[in-house]
Design an enzyme around this catalytic site. Sequence first.
Site: not given
Length: 736
Positions: A47, A93
């Site tokens: 990420h 998210h």
Amino acid sequence: MNQPPITPELVASHGLKPDEYARILKLIGRVPSFTELGIFSAMWNEHCSYKSSRVHLGRLPTKAPWVLVGPGENAGVVDVGDGLAVAVRIESHNHPSAIEPYQGAATGAGGILRDIFTMGARPIALLDSLHMGPLDDARSRWVLEGVVSGISGYGNAVGVPTVGGELAFHPRFAGNPLVNVMCVGVMARERLVLASAEGVGNLAVLLGSTTGRDGIGGVSVLASAAFDDQSENKRPNVQVGDPFEEKRLIEACLALYDAGLVVGIQDLGGAGLACATSETASRGGMGMDVDLSAVPLRMGDMTPPEIMTSESQERMLAIVRPDDLEATLEVCRRWEVRATVVGTVTEGDRLRVLDRTGGEVLADVPAASLHDESPKYDRPLRPPAGLDSRRADDPGRLPAPDDCTADLMAMLVDTSWVWSQYDHQLFLNTIEGPGGDAALLRLKAPGLPAPGDRGLAVTTDSNSRWCGLDPRRGTGLVLAEAVLNLACVGARPLAVVNCLNFGNPEHPEVMWQLSEAIDGLTEACLALSVPVVGGNVSLYNTSGGADIEPTPVIGVVGLVDHLRRRPPGTGLVEGGEMVLLGSVGATNLAGSRWAWEAHGHVGGCLPALDTTGHLALAELARALVADGLVAGIHDVADGGLGLALAEMAVRSGVGFRVGGVDGHAGLFSEAPSRVVACVGPGQMAEVTMRAGRAGVAVTQLGTAGGHSLVVDGLVDLGLADAVTGWRGVLPTAMGD
């Protein structure tokens, strides 16, 4: 401080592969400390480091004369004239929202807001792109309810309107939903602030909330690995948001910018303090000493790696000159924002983590080694097996339905159940809110001069069916749809941000999809003259061993140069003449909702995009809207011509009768470069003349009016029944 020995088992438990650990040894010339291992683990995860995608992302076009800040900073920034600039960002998210939907979505909104005001801009609007499992799945309904509540709870409380977005359902998202959030902000151009630490002796001031264990490993554990049956055990990794703290933080930071007290600033998102300190230092070509004993904690027994990598929300790291410290603290006191000096900018390039209470040096590494020197993989690429035969299996061979009405009604879903929970009129800037082709805002923000009669248009678009069938062509079609959505509110595109949601990058088929999608976006951006100014890559979106369909979400921001009137919207007026502008004879059903959802047919070859014709259509649509020559306008995309017509009818409460549609294929084809327009009395000659001048085809469809939705030979549906069915889908499924 006692630290465990660095063993292969400990390295593996931090998510680092043997070759990555060997790279760390080479970079720092020794065995890392326990704190250093934790920092590298957080910063080198998928990420934060983009280690599987960086090799491909560099192909995207990012330059244009109006681009002030492109990819690499917290948000992209474009010049919109009159001394103003617009900041824009999109983030995912997904994994946190699958575990804890409310807080996962809420902190996604909070994080994207910080990305915007970190640049010096006041956030003025949020959008969301939500992809969920089927409504008949109880867990998917639970996730949807929590996600919507999280976005509304945070956005409404912090005072930023959610003005648009999209909602899609697919079985592949049942275990791994997608929750992407986009934000735009406006600022005076001279208030632009970058995430850079400069000036030896300058102070690193931690602003905002205390640091706790919520969010530790959030990106490394949740966003950098596939989901499995133990995913529920990762619930503690989800951050917890406080929108009221965020509101104070926004106002304090904007006041600091206005007073000229900030040299550089970075929000604490993924990898927390480790990311903020290392990135600001390396971007400024400096080092930094960080004193962990000065960091305000929620609990006293946190270890140094926990403090450095916590992703607790509502925190910023500001670089401040020593002479400005007292003025900085005074501004923060006024807004009741905690401010603590936790570090100092130093000569050289080292990030040192200290415990001044115990006199220990817990970490000492080159700041750039944590991101600039992170692994970069050129992973194997391979098209999925059977791709050619799948594309050759055209859905045109499917039998035509006896009556298309039921298939059309199955696609008709009112999303107001979602956006009615959002306050989309905060700031009173919203001209065109959720439910239409794009949102439209007045180009202004509190504290800034209004720049005349201009508007800012924003949209998010995606299509997992198109991209699942052909990621290159599908991604280009998604961008084309977004550009046309902006045109339908009278705007021209300025910039693109993307959120690339894909499966496991260790699968060669997934990396092929990602590479193809990036190439498709590159080609379309170049052809449509719109740069990419930022984005996000979300990988490991997989559950139960199955990767999601590739789902690049494209956000586009555009400008209305002269906002003389409100756009007509996606409705009809009694007696209006209905025309199709753009490509005629579209019957390709590949990638269509009708083929995939009604018949489970996932084959065929997507239609090509004629970028020259598409640009001509978009310019024509913009001009017709700007000059008030259409009473309603709606692009043809998801669900084809049939769904576009039905949505215009139910949204306005006006029926229609049209003819000349080439069977069910003509009704449900999702071929690009088409809009439906409702033209009022006396305007048709002008519309036809302008279309001819632009080289855009005009096809007469029929007339708006009455109490039925009629497509000759294909659909005959009472308007009242259509409205009732449309409005009832989500409330009925959600038990409201």
